[in-house]
Every structure is written in structure tokens, then in C-alpha cells.
Design a protein around this motif. Structure first.
Motif, PDB file in Angstrom:
ATOM      1  N   VAL A   1      47.322 111.083 118.208  1.00  0.00           N
ATOM      2  CA  VAL A   1      48.371 110.476 119.000  1.00  0.00           C
ATOM      3  C   VAL A   1      48.336 108.969 119.059  1.00  0.00           C
ATOM      4  N   SER A   2      47.202 108.412 118.676  1.00  0.00           N
ATOM      5  CA  SER A   2      47.150 106.786 118.760  1.00  0.00           C
ATOM      6  C   SER A   2      48.046 106.320 117.516  1.00  0.00           C
ATOM      7  N   ASN A   3      48.477 104.979 117.522  1.00  0.00           N
ATOM      8  CA  ASN A   3      49.179 104.506 116.498  1.00  0.00           C
ATOM      9  C   ASN A   3      48.279 103.945 115.569  1.00  0.00           C
ATOM     10  N   SER A   4      46.875 103.729 116.090  1.00  0.00           N
ATOM     11  CA  SER A   4      46.138 103.024 115.077  1.00  0.00           C
ATOM     12  C   SER A   4      45.999 103.431 113.452  1.00  0.00           C
ATOM     13  N   ARG A   5      46.163 102.426 112.688  1.00  0.00           N
ATOM     14  CA  ARG A   5      46.432 102.630 111.209  1.00  0.00           C
ATOM     15  C   ARG A   5      47.634 103.340 110.758  1.00  0.00           C
TER      16      ARG A   5
ATOM     17  N   PRO B   1      49.400 100.442 122.078  1.00  0.00           N
ATOM     18  CA  PRO B   1      49.556 101.568 121.136  1.00  0.00           C
ATOM     19  C   PRO B   1      48.426 102.602 120.826  1.00  0.00           C
ATOM     20  N   ASN B   2      47.255 102.345 121.302  1.00  0.00           N
ATOM     21  CA  ASN B   2      46.272 103.342 121.318  1.00  0.00           C
ATOM     22  C   ASN B   2      46.657 104.622 122.022  1.00  0.00           C
TER      23      ASN B   2
ATOM     24  N   PRO C   1      47.744  98.866 108.241  1.00  0.00           N
ATOM     25  CA  PRO C   1      48.635  99.510 107.398  1.00  0.00           C
ATOM     26  C   PRO C   1      49.816  98.798 106.496  1.00  0.00           C
TER      27      PRO C   1
ATOM     28  N   CYS D   1      49.477  98.038 115.330  1.00  0.00           N
ATOM     29  CA  CYS D   1      48.711  99.496 115.166  1.00  0.00           C
ATOM     30  C   CYS D   1      47.502  99.372 115.815  1.00  0.00           C
ATOM     31  N   MET D   2      46.843  98.284 116.330  1.00  0.00           N
ATOM     32  CA  MET D   2      45.703  98.086 117.102  1.00  0.00           C
ATOM     33  C   MET D   2      44.528  98.402 116.178  1.00  0.00           C
ATOM     34  N   HIS D   3      44.441  98.739 115.023  1.00  0.00           N
ATOM     35  CA  HIS D   3      43.091  99.050 114.268  1.00  0.00           C
ATOM     36  C   HIS D   3      42.376  97.694 114.410  1.00  0.00           C
TER      37      HIS D   3
ATOM     38  N   ASN E   1      40.793  97.159 117.717  1.00  0.00           N
ATOM     39  CA  ASN E   1      39.823  98.201 118.051  1.00  0.00           C
ATOM     40  C   ASN E   1      38.572  97.767 117.596  1.00  0.00           C
TER      41      ASN E   1
END
Ligand code: HEM
Ligand code: HEM
Ligand code: SF4
Ligand code: SF4
Ligand code: SF4
Ligand code: SF4
Lengths: 357, 397
Positions: A266-270, B209-210, B256, B277-279, B282
Motif C-alpha cells: 500500500v505504501s507509495n515508497s519507490r 504517502p507511506n 523512482p 514516494c518517501m523512499h 524513509n
């Protein structure tokens, strides 16, 4: 009696439940750090700190246990605690020196600490045989059996990324499991059996006919009574009809079981959020401990842990290596059931010659 | 130890092992005849591989259309104390914060009126009280409201909204999820308690967005925090991280849009290409933070498979300011426009996501008064089956 009835007040305002350190630093947190599995600190711009100890729970809790949590919160946290979206319990402390004693006490009481960072957190799940009518399998028993084995991954942070497991006991998916790294899903595999004796007494036929998403139900006269018939080829065992009409019995002890789905998030990460995809179409129910389900989950977790790159969630790893490799590495058999034949099925066919050989 | 009325050898197997056991939990309340019969009936399910609950007559409190779900045993002649075993959804406080006293009050009330068994919490977010008789419902409700608690939603109404821990304990929250959740819940009490909709409607509030509350997958309206200026970077702390984190491989390669560059000294982000995207944030929480111009993306139409297949929410409003002083007027206005349209034209048991697919996104947008924008689609259509309106012939002024 009506005059003293209170209604429409909504939930209590959350502000009265926030610990003082959170009230003071609300919206002014600077960073956080996981100090060890299950323990994190959030540091505010003011320099204040709040410590969180997260512990697993079976979600089904007795009031006796909740009172115990309240006592522990009084003893170590000035009475403050919260629950998480995955049914864990979080004790909130301002005094770091009390952490060890708190952990010792909750673990002694039987509730393990962990579920943070690159771990397997609690399994979100549904009601099952404990409380729902359309359950194709139990929920709590499967979750308990799987978590008994996955516990080391709850207590450590040794996986490439977070791994979210979810369980639902029928396609209604009260736990909305369809976007999980590993989804365990109860499935009915046969069309409902109709009790034509009860049906006219218990159910409205137009409502029943309208309840079926695939139009598989139509009115019919059976042995002189007004009832319905189900076109079996059109039924996808959703159980919607049973919810509106108890005489249309979806549960079947012989043919109900469990399926396993992988690679959702569900998360948007990557990469964008994704649905979980079918890995194992059917495993028969085998209570009380469902060993075949447990083994299948452990196998997938192990293969993922050995092969994924750091930060790659299950679905990202599979997208990189390709589904053929996933089936090869896990030893799971690919069958005709894996090929979609519902709406928009064609979107899942490989329409390129880009293949790994 | 309470003496057990039934032998439960299968369930007893599930008391073993290190994970906390739901069977032990049930047995803790076994001093009640009702709970003894739950154990007996569930053991029977374990023997026979089948559920023994059934859906039955509607139950509830006067004036409400939801909040209590009728549950009946299909072995009521044998397990008489669970002939009725109804579920109550009690609206949780924002982000599930409690004090020990608040929990004790809830336990006392549930002790008086039901099984003493709960779910903390249901998947929608509510506190779930598992198992009472029909007779107990009104007195339970009276005690709950007197103590300041209310029922949550069930049926075709606005379900209990829920939110992530947000600004209470997360540095990434881009708006006040707790306040927004509380405000919306209070504002729509009528819609929460009285089912007027074609089917259920869920709100979920995630601060970034997480999406720790899985709003994109589990709600009809996902309010997801985001920002539109630059990621805040503390270069000194990036350097600190560079001692243990392989920035090139673990950060730049995973971005991304490949919008981050690292020359061994400075982290350079092309923020115009960052898709939030938060990567990177994080992985480098002490060094990076979301920007300062914060708000939320509004996404609509997510749901589990029933009836017409699972859907994720899709973008409606790329950026909405979420200032608490605005009383969330824009969000409420959008919501009411959608409810009016779907309420009038939606079919029974048709979630809004399915309704949008049936009537077409373009028609839907036109009716609720939103302009189509490219952020709403991954790509424009590729098929040429276009239904043209007359307006295509009009020349722009
Ligand atoms: C009458 C039998 C049912 C029972 C006992 C039941 C039980 C529950 C419970 C306890 C929850 C969590 C409640 C909460 O947090 O407020 C829930 C949520 C949910 N239920 Fe059911 N349910 C039933 C029928 C259905 C049906 C017929 C559907 C779909 C057609 C459905 C779909 C869902 C979904 C999608 C959620 C919430 C998922 C989420 O928010 O993540 N349920 N159900
Ligand atoms: C400040 C850092 C964070 C905080 C305070 C936070 C808070 C939480 C909490 C309290 C939960 C429920 C807890 C549980 O699993 O038991 C949760 C779940 C979750 N978090 Fe986070 N989280 C953080 C970072 C992240 C990151 C880095 C990601 C993704 C890369 C993430 C994605 C998720 C997801 C997907 C869920 C599960 C939602 C569900 O399936 O129910 N979170 N988070
Ligand atoms: S997933 Fe299905 S069987 Fe399980 S609780 Fe929900 S409606 Fe009932
Ligand atoms: S189980 Fe679902 S698809 Fe099958 S007849 Fe019932 S409503 Fe229709
Ligand atoms: S969704 Fe974002 S803001 Fe909310 S708790 Fe998770 S990481 Fe924090
Ligand atoms: S938030 Fe995501 S898209 Fe934006 S710079 Fe970081 S990794 Fe790249």
C-alpha cells in the motif's frame, strides 16, 4: 425514557488522551530512531523525547487483558498507550530508564515486543469461525499458527524490507488483504447449496437475485415453491447471496479452504501501490494448526529473504526477477488457475517477447 | 481457574506456542455462560471445518441504522447462551490513543452488558465489542453515551473514519490527521449513524504517502498528506549517514524518477521531478524531511473485491490545503458533491469506485464540477472509441 437519551455525540476528542510530551510537541517532531526491535524514540525540535514500546496482540482481547495493559500503562507510562493500525499495542514513555522493566513485564504476561522496521508486523485479520457467518476458514487459528513460526521475524529486523502479512476468511476481505506482501485468503470453491424449504420463508427473492454480482441467480419454481436457482458456471463463490439470505448456504466443510497471494503493497515508497497476485490457489482446511498453510508462508518468506535486495518489498523483488523465476525458486506449481479469466483479464497476459531464458 | 463446560482439545492446541493466544483470551472471560458456549461452538467448527454463525434479523439502537451487527448461532438449541451474539462497533478516538482510565471505563461497560471479548480494533478502526444479547443493546448504548462514547458505522452509511498517528508522533505528517479525522467524523454524524447511501463509504486519513492506514486500498476517500516544495535536506547529516548507507545504491538507484544525485559530498535533488514516494526520507530520517508547503492529495474509489472486483483509489485532487482553520471546507464540499451524485444514481451495493467505472470518469467529473487534468490518469486513452459532444465544435474565446 426518550428524553434522557444521548445520541450523535461521536467519539471522544483525542486530545484528552494524548500524553503531555506529545501535546507539547504536537507537529514538532524532528526525527525518530529505532533503538532496538520494538523500541523507538521520537525526538522533538525542543529536544524532548517520547519512547514507544510496541508489542504484538491477538487482536481478540479479553477485558481482563485490557485492564492489565491499563495497569502496565499506569506503572510505566503515566497511564498512556495506543493501538496501531495492525492491532499492536504501543506503550508511550517519557522516561527511558523504565523501558527494560516494562518490556520484561509485558513479555512475562505473554505479549512479545517487536514489529518495527524491516520485520514482519502483526497479521491484520478478520473474524473467522469465532464470529462470522460466511467464513471459509477460521481467522484467529490460522494467524496464531503462522505467527508462532514467524515470531523471530517479528522480534528481529533481519528482512530486506517490511513484510506485511494479512488474513481474510472470505472474499469480502474485511481486512482488505488484497494489497499485502503475503495475503492468506479463505476461499469457497463451490456454488451455494439452496434450502428450498427455508428460502421462501426467510428471504426476498428480488433482493436475493439482485445480490449476485455475476447475475448467476434467477427466480425458479422448485417442487411447486417459489425459489431460485444458481447457474453454477457463473458463480465465483463470493457469498454475497448468503449474506442477504441464510437459506443459500455458501459454507461447505469439504470444499472450503485457503489460498495464498503475494507481492502487494500500500505504501507509495519507490513503486506505486499494487495488488497481491495468486501464488497458491487452494490448500484444504486442516485445523487446529493448518500446517500446510504455515509451511507455504514460511517457504515464501525464506525465499524472499534470501533473494531480495535490501529495501525491496516482495512485489518489487518479483517484478525484478519475473514471475517464472518466483515459481521456480519457491517450487510452487503454476496452474491454469493462475491465469486471470475475470474482467480485464487480458491486461495480465505477456504481450511482449521480453523474456528471461 | 474457571471450570470449562465443554472439552476443547482442538482449541487447546492453540494455547501452545509463543504468539499470544486468542483461545487464552476467550478463556479469561469464561466465567460467563455466554463465553463457555462460544468455546463449545468454536470447538465444533474446528471439528467440522465450518462456521456455525448465521446472519439474522437486523438489530440496533433506536434512531440509528448502524453500529450493531446481528449475529446468531445456527446451533442455538445446543449452545443456548449464544443464540444471540451481536457485534457492536464503538467509534475509536483519533489514532487509537487512550488513557488507562478511558480503557477501564470501556471494560466496565462491556463487563456489565456483554461477553467481555473485544477486538482492539476492527479493520475499519472501531473498537469492536463481540457478543451481546438483543436485550443488552439499549442499556449498553445508554452507558456508552453517558460516558462520552458513541457507536460507529455499519451498513450503507459513512463508516467510522480512521487516521494514522500523524503529527502526534510522526515527523512526516503533512497535515493534522487526528484533527481532520475528528472534524469529519463529528461533522457527518447523521451520515455515520443513518444509512442513506447505496453502499458503504470509508474515509481514511494518512499523513504522508507511506500510508500507514492503507487508505489507498481500504477507503473510498483517501486523504494522503504530501508537499509541493523542496524536500528539506541537512547535508551534514547526509554525510553522517554516508558512513553506513551506500547512498548511490540505496538511495539514488531506488528513486523512482532518478532525480537524486550524489557526488560523495552533496545530495542534490531535482525536486521538480520528485514524485513524493518517501523512499529517500524513509531511509535517511535524520537528514531529509518533507517540504514545508504541505497539504494532501485526495484519491477516490478504493475497495476490496466485492462486488465488481478490487480497486485502488485514484487521484481526484493532486493538492489540497488542509489547514485546520479552514474547517476542511473544500474536502467537505467535494465529499457532498460526490455523495449527492452517487446517492441519487448509484445502484444498491455499488461502491463509489464501481459507480465511477459504470458511468465513466469523465461524466462523473463533469457532474461533480471538477475539471479533468492529466494527473488523474497514468496515460490518456489509446482506443479511438470516443463519444463526442457538441462542445468539441465550439471555438475558444
Ligand atoms: C455480517 C457479517 C459480517 C461480519 C460479522 C463482518 C465483520 C466485520 C468486522 C468486525 C469488520 C471490522 C469492523 C470495524 O472496524 O468497524 C469488518 C470490516 C469490513 N467488512 Fe465485514 N463483516 C461482515 C460482512 C461483510 C460483507 C458482506 C462485506 C462486503 C460485501 C464486508 C466487507 C468488509 C470490509 C471491506 C471491511 C473493512 C475493511 C477495511 O476497512 O479495511 N463485510 N467486517
Ligand atoms: C516515522 C516513521 C513511521 C511511523 C511513526 C510509522 C507509524 C506506523 C504505525 C504506528 C503503523 C501501524 C503499526 C504497526 O505496523 O503495528 C504503521 C503501519 C504501516 N506503515 Fe508506518 N510508520 C513509519 C514509517 C513507515 C515507513 C518508512 C513506511 C514505508 C516505507 C511505512 C509504511 C507503513 C505501512 C504500509 C503500514 C501498514 C498499513 C497496514 O497495512 O495496515 N511506515 N506505521
Ligand atoms: S472476511 Fe468474510 S468471513 Fe471473514 S469476517 Fe469478513 S465477511 Fe466474515
Ligand atoms: S456466491 Fe456470489 S456469485 Fe455465487 S451465486 Fe452467490 S452471489 Fe452469486
Ligand atoms: S502515514 Fe506517514 S505521517 Fe502517517 S504515521 Fe505513517 S509515516 Fe507518519
Ligand atoms: S521522495 Fe522518492 S521520488 Fe522524491 S526524491 Fe525521494 S526517492 Fe525520489
Amino acid at each position: 425514557m426518550a428524553e434522557d437519551r444521548i445520541t450523535d455525540i461521536g467519539p471522544p476528542n483525542y486530545e484528552q488522551f494524548l500524553p503531555p510530551v506529545i501535546k507539547k510537541n504536537y507537529g514538532k517532531w524532528d526525527y525518530h530512531e529505532i533503538l532496538r526491535p520494538g523500541v523507538m524514540v521520537h525526538v522533538a525540535e525542543s529536544g524532548d523525547k517520547v519512547f514507544t514500546v510496541r508489542c504484538g496482540s491477538p487482536r481478540l482481547l479479553a477485558v481482563t487483558t485490557i485492564r492489565k495493559f491499563a495497569d502496565i500503562a499506569d506503572k510505566y507510562c503515566d497511564g498512556h498507550l495506543r493501538f496501531t493500525s495492525r492491532n499492536n499495542v504501543e506503550f508511550l514513555l517519557s522516561d527511558e530508564s523504565k523501558i527494560d522493566a516494562l518490556i520484561a513485564e509485558v513479555e512475562e504476561y505473554g505479549f512479545p515486543v517487536g514489529g518495527m522496521g524491516n520485520s514482519i508486523s502483526n497479521i491484520v485479520h478478520t473474524q473467522g469461525w469465532v464470529h462470522c457467518h460466511s467464513a471459509a476458514s477460521d481467522a484467529s487459528g490460522v494467524v496464531k499458527s503462522v505467527m508462532d513460526e514467524l515470531l523471530p521475524h517479528f522480534q528481529n529486523m533481519d528482512l530486506p524490507a517490511k513484510l506485511r502479512v494479512a488474513y481474510a476468511c472470505c472474499l469480502n476481505m474485511c481486512g482488505a488483504v488484497h494489497c499485502s506482501d503475503i495475503a492468506i485468503l479463505g476461499v469457497h470453491t463451490r456454488a451455494p447449496v439452496i434450502d428450498h424449504g427455508d428460502l421462501p420463508k426467510m428471504c426476498e427473492i428480488p433482493t436475493l437475485v439482485a445480490s449476485c454480482p455475476t447475475g448467476a441467480i434467477r427466480p425458479a419454481t422448485v417442487d411447486g415453491v417459489n425459489s431460485v436457482e444458481i447457474i453454477e458456471e457463473q458463480c465465483m463463490y463470493c457469498g454475497n447471496c448468503y449474506t442477504v439470505c441464510p437459506a443459500v448456504k455458501i459454507n461447505n466443510a469439504q470444499t472450503d479452504g485457503i489460498s495464498i497471494w503475494v507481492g502487494g503493497k500500500v505504501s507509495n515508497s519507490r513503486v506505486a501501490p499494487k495488488f497481491s497476485k495468486l501464488a497458491i490457489p487452494f490448500i484444504p482446511n486442516n485445523p487446529p494448526r493448518w500446517p500446510e498453510v504455515v509451511e507455504a508462508v514460511i517457504n515464501i518468506v525464506n525465499v524472499y529473504a534470501e533473494n531480495a535486495r535490501k529495501h525491496e518489498r516482495m512485489g518489487e523483488w518479483i517484478d525484478r526477477i519475473g514471475w517464472p523465476k518466483f515459481f521456480e525458486l519457491t517450487g510452487i506449481k503454476f496452474t491454469k488457475y493462475h491465469i486471470d479469466d475475470f474482467k480485464h483479464a487480458g491486461e495480465t497476459y505477456t504481450r511482449t517477447a521480453q523474456l528471461r531464458h | 481457574m474457571t471450570e470449562m463446560k465443554y472439552k476443547t482439545p482442538l482449541l487447546d492446541e492453540l494455547e501452545k506456542g509463543p504468539w499470544p493466544s486468542f483461545v487464552k483470551e476467550i478463556k479469561k472471560e469464561a466465567h460467563r455462560p455466554m463465553v463457555q458456549d462460544v468455546l463449545g461452538q468454536v470447538e465444533r467448527s474446528y471439528e467440522e471445518h465450518i462456521s456455525h454463525w448465521k446472519h439474522g434479523g437486523l438489530v440496533g439502537v433506536m434512531g440509528y441504522g448502524g453500529g450493531v451487527i446481528g449475529r446468531y448461532s445456527d446451533l442455538a438449541h445446543e449452545f443456548t447462551n449464544v443464540a444471540e451474539f451481536h457485534t457492536h462497533r464503538v467509534n475509536q478516538p483519533s489514532a487509537w490513543f487512550y488513557t488507562s482510565d478511558a480503557l477501564r471505563t470501556l471494560c466496565d461497560i462491556w463487563d456489565r452488558h456483554g461477553s467481555g471479548l473485544t477486538n482492539m480494533h476492527g479493520s475499519t478502526g472501531d473498537i469492536v465489542f463481540l457478543g451481546s444479547t438483543t436485550q443488552a443493546i439499549e442499556p449498553l448504548f445508554k452507558d456508552l453515551t453517558a460516558a462520552g462514547w458513541d457507536l460507529g458505522g455499519s451498513g450503507s452509511n459513512m463508516r467510522t473514519p480512521s487516521c494514522c498517528v500523524g503529527p502526534a508522533r510522526c515527523e512526516w505528517a503533512c497535515y493534522d490527521t487526528l484533527d481532520a479525522c475528528y472534524n469529519i467524523t463529528q461533522n457527518f454524524q447523521d451520515e455515520l449513524h443513518r444509512p442513506f447511501f447505496p453502499y458503504k463509504w470509508k474515509f481514511k486519513f494518512a499523513g504522508c504517502p507511506n500510508d500507514c492506514v492503507a487508505s489507498i486500498a481500504r477507503s473510498d476517500c483517501s486523504v494522503m498528506g504530501t508537499w509541493r516544495d523542496e524536500i528539506q535536506v541537512n547535508q551534514a547529516k547526509v554525510l553522517e549517514y554516508a558512513k553506513t548507507v551506500d547512498i548511490e545504491n540505496e538511495i539514488c538507484d531506488f528513486c523512482p524518477t532518478r532525480c537524486i544525485e550524489w557526488d560523495g559530498k552533496t545530495l542534490e535533488i531535482d525536486n521538480s521531478n520528485c514524485v513524493k514516494c518517501m523512499h529517500c526520507i524513509n531511509v535517511l530520517p535524520k537528514a531529509l524531511k518533507p517540504g514545508k508547503d504541505r497539504g494532501a492529495t485526495i484519491l477516490i474509489g478504493g475497495k476490496a473485491p466485492i462486488v465488481g472486483g478490487a480497486l485502488l483509489c485514484s487521484v481526484f485532487v493532486p493538492f489540497l490545503e488542509m489547514d485546520p482553520d479552514s474547517d476542511y471546507e473544500d474536502l467537505k464540499e467535494l465529499t457532498e458533491a460526490i455523495w449527492d451524485l452517487w446517492g441519487e444514481h448509484g445502484k444498491m451495493r455499488e461502491r463509489v469506485g464501481e459507480f465511477i467505472q459504470r458511468v465513466g470518469m469523465s461524466n462523473f467529473l463533469e457532474e461533480i464540477g471538477l475539471d479533468p487534468i492529466p494527473e488523474m490518469v497514468m496515460a490518456p486513452r489509446s482506443n479511438p472509441y470516443i463519444f463526442f459532444d457538441d462542445e468539441i465544435f465550439e471555438t475558444e474565446e
